[in-house]
Motif scaffolding. Sequence first.
Motif, short mmCIF file in Angstrom:
data_model
loop_
_atom_site.label_atom_id
_atom_site.label_comp_id
_atom_site.label_asym_id
_atom_site.label_seq_id
_atom_site.Cartn_x
_atom_site.Cartn_y
_atom_site.Cartn_z
N ARG A 94 -33.07 37.66 34.64
CA ARG A 94 -33.75 36.38 34.40
C ARG A 94 -34.99 36.25 35.28
NH1 ARG A 94 -28.39 34.74 34.38
NH2 ARG A 94 -28.54 33.93 36.52
N ALA A 95 -34.88 36.70 36.53
CA ALA A 95 -36.02 36.62 37.43
C ALA A 95 -37.16 37.52 36.96
CB ALA A 95 -35.60 37.00 38.85
N LEU A 96 -36.82 38.71 36.48
CA LEU A 96 -37.85 39.60 35.95
C LEU A 96 -38.52 38.98 34.72
CD1 LEU A 96 -36.07 43.07 36.17
CD2 LEU A 96 -38.14 42.41 37.42
N TRP A 97 -37.72 38.41 33.82
CA TRP A 97 -38.29 37.81 32.63
C TRP A 97 -39.20 36.63 32.99
CZ3 TRP A 97 -40.04 38.17 28.06
CH2 TRP A 97 -40.25 37.04 27.28
N ASP A 98 -38.79 35.81 33.96
CA ASP A 98 -39.63 34.69 34.38
C ASP A 98 -40.99 35.20 34.88
OD1 ASP A 98 -37.66 32.91 33.69
OD2 ASP A 98 -36.92 32.62 35.75
N ALA A 99 -40.96 36.30 35.64
CA ALA A 99 -42.22 36.87 36.15
C ALA A 99 -43.06 37.42 35.00
CB ALA A 99 -41.91 37.95 37.17
N ALA A 126 -32.12 39.44 25.17
CA ALA A 126 -33.35 39.13 24.46
C ALA A 126 -33.20 37.88 23.60
CB ALA A 126 -33.77 40.33 23.60
N VAL A 127 -32.10 37.79 22.87
CA VAL A 127 -31.87 36.63 22.01
C VAL A 127 -31.77 35.36 22.87
CG1 VAL A 127 -30.21 35.55 20.44
CG2 VAL A 127 -30.84 37.95 20.14
N GLY A 128 -31.17 35.50 24.04
CA GLY A 128 -31.08 34.36 24.95
C GLY A 128 -32.41 33.88 25.45
N ARG A 129 -33.43 34.72 25.36
CA ARG A 129 -34.79 34.33 25.75
C ARG A 129 -35.63 33.93 24.54
NH1 ARG A 129 -31.25 35.83 28.89
NH2 ARG A 129 -31.57 34.26 30.49
N GLY A 130 -34.99 33.77 23.40
CA GLY A 130 -35.70 33.32 22.21
C GLY A 130 -36.21 34.42 21.31
N GLN A 307 -28.31 55.51 17.59
CA GLN A 307 -28.05 54.12 17.93
C GLN A 307 -28.94 53.21 17.10
OE1 GLN A 307 -29.07 52.94 21.93
NE2 GLN A 307 -30.82 54.31 22.04
N ALA A 308 -28.42 52.02 16.83
CA ALA A 308 -29.17 51.01 16.10
C ALA A 308 -30.10 50.28 17.07
CB ALA A 308 -28.22 50.03 15.43
N LEU A 309 -31.36 50.21 16.72
CA LEU A 309 -32.36 49.57 17.55
C LEU A 309 -33.06 48.47 16.76
CD1 LEU A 309 -34.08 52.77 19.02
CD2 LEU A 309 -32.30 51.40 20.12
N GLY A 310 -33.89 47.74 17.44
CA GLY A 310 -34.71 46.75 16.76
C GLY A 310 -35.91 46.42 17.61
N LEU A 311 -37.04 46.19 16.95
CA LEU A 311 -38.20 45.61 17.65
C LEU A 311 -38.00 44.11 17.61
CD1 LEU A 311 -41.17 47.82 16.44
CD2 LEU A 311 -40.47 47.44 18.81
N TYR A 312 -37.74 43.56 18.80
CA TYR A 312 -37.52 42.12 18.94
C TYR A 312 -38.79 41.46 19.44
CZ TYR A 312 -32.52 42.51 18.09
OH TYR A 312 -31.30 42.72 17.50
N GLN A 313 -39.02 40.25 18.99
CA GLN A 313 -40.24 39.55 19.32
C GLN A 313 -39.96 38.14 19.80
OE1 GLN A 313 -44.28 39.78 17.08
NE2 GLN A 313 -43.14 38.15 16.08
N VAL A 314 -40.66 37.74 20.84
CA VAL A 314 -40.61 36.36 21.33
C VAL A 314 -41.98 35.74 21.08
CG1 VAL A 314 -40.30 34.84 23.31
CG2 VAL A 314 -38.94 36.93 23.13
#
Length: 316
Positions: A94-99, A126-130, A307-314
């Motif tokens: 979470r701290a890294l994402w905030d930065a 990632a989903v938790g960050r929108g 493995q199943a991957l995805g390009l996720y976007q916020v």
Amino acid sequence: MDIDIDAWFAVLAAARAHDRPGGPAPERAAEAARLRVPSLHSRAVPVMLPAPDGAPGYAGVALLRLHDTEENAAHAFLDTLTVHPAHRGRGVGRALWDAVRARLAAGGRSSVSTLVERGGAGERFAVGRGAECALPMVEYVQEVTAASDPAVPAPPAGYRFAAWSGVVPDAHAAAHALAHDAMQDAPVGDLDEQHDPWDPERIRAAARVVLDRGGVLLTVAALAADGAVAGYTELVLPTPASVQAVQYDTVVVPAHRGRGLGRAVKLRMLECLRAQWPDVREIMTTVADENAPMRAVNAALGYRAEQALGLYQVRL
């Protein structure tokens, strides 16, 4: 910004060993080069969170790439956000994402995308960050030594092969740029990032990024009678000592599809790889779920789904 390369690499190596035991280990030289040499048309922004209580090293690291072309000045790509296994569950991610988000806001970015394993902890984070999955895809691996085909690799009638290492020869530069632009019809899902046009100088600049990082870029093209690049495939070895090659683009220009060129250039590349780089054991690639033609080509050549991957976007 001063980066302790050993501490940075220790986070990535520990995470890979924990999350994907038995898979190929990351290479220190390749990771150091990615920090030193930015991707084409982007600016690298590293973020490090020190280990707590004065302990040596980093608790987590992130690498953000801010696109710098006019088409994508509002977008960015999160290359990595990795927490050392010993420091997970303590708010480091979470701290890294905030930065990271603060740097996105400061740069006026409206969206950021990242590659995430579907169904895992990374997806939940990632989903938790929108974030939303903008493009589902799968990672595939081909075993180089096991792969075989009874036919001698040959181009379909009316075509001939050309192969080179590193920067495209001048004789093929313009045609290669035109073939790259055929990627405009590749699946992009709901990603906000826009297509950047290719020209000969951009082709050369992209190759120089690989070379400046100490890697190896191999290209096999199928040329039409008029010299046009009808299709091509590219492989990258992150370092000359790599045992896993990374499949970059495999493209067939629309006017030349349906003639087996995709399979032909990949078979020819396999032959070149075995002859020139015999220590490479496997080829890794990612293919969008909706790209049925390339999935069929890879299945016929013996690629297996890893493995199943995805390009996720916020969207910010």
